[in-house]
Scaffold this active site. Structure first.
Site, PDB file in Angstrom:
ATOM      1  CB  CYS A 262      -0.909  -0.041   1.232  1.00 12.14           C
ATOM      2  SG  CYS A 262      -1.765   1.494   1.596  1.00 12.14           S
TER       3      CYS A 262
ATOM      4  CB  CYS B 116       0.394   1.610   4.137  1.00 13.21           C
ATOM      5  SG  CYS B 116      -1.330   1.116   4.100  1.00 13.21           S
TER       6      CYS B 116
END
Length: 148
Positions: free
Chosen positions: A72, A75
């Protein structure tokens, strides 16, 4: 065994042993009675399926969890700020991360639909949730404190 009102249960981020720590000693970098590592090291604790419930249910301090995945982009972008937020929030808040790729059942249990998602737990119960990345450590700390 009873815990006095000035004693807190703190779960070690390294060996996951529950420690009793006097509130007055929280700012003095208390160590784990089992593995002797510091209970608060200014870094997010890595949780998994087996340690998650222990940290959420046993810690007498709130626990902030970042549900994330290594693939991600947002993230990864938020990770440095999240690590810095640990330094701002500890020892009043345990800061932790849960890799949703490795703990898919836990992510499903908490109905994580997008990542990153931050969830704040107090007394074993989720009290706040925020989907999406924060830009700064201060934003993370401010959001967390606003829900305590």
């Amino acid at each position: 065994m009873t815990v006095s009102s000035d004693t807190l249960h703190i779960v070690c981020p390294h060996c996951h042993t529950t420690n009793r720590v006097r509130e007055a000693d929280m700012r003095n970098a208390p160590d784990c009675g089992h593995c002797h590592q510091t209970l608060f090291d200014g870094q997010p604790a890595a949780l998994d399926d087996t340690s998650f419930d222990k940290h959420i249910g046993r810690n007498h301090v709130p626990v902030l969890v970042d549900f994330w995945a290594p693939w991600c982009g947002p993230c990864r972008m938020m990770a440095p700020a999240y690590a810095q937020a640990a330094g701002l929030l500890e020892p009043q808040v345990r800061v932790a991360k849960l890799n949703t790729e490795e703990a898919q059942a836990m992510a499903a249990r908490f109905n994580i639909r997008s990542i990153p998602t931050l969830a704040l737990f107090v007394g074993g119960k989720e009290v706040a949730r925020q989907a999406g990345a924060f830009r700064t450590a201060q934003d993370i700390a401010d959001w967390t404190r606003s829900h305590l």
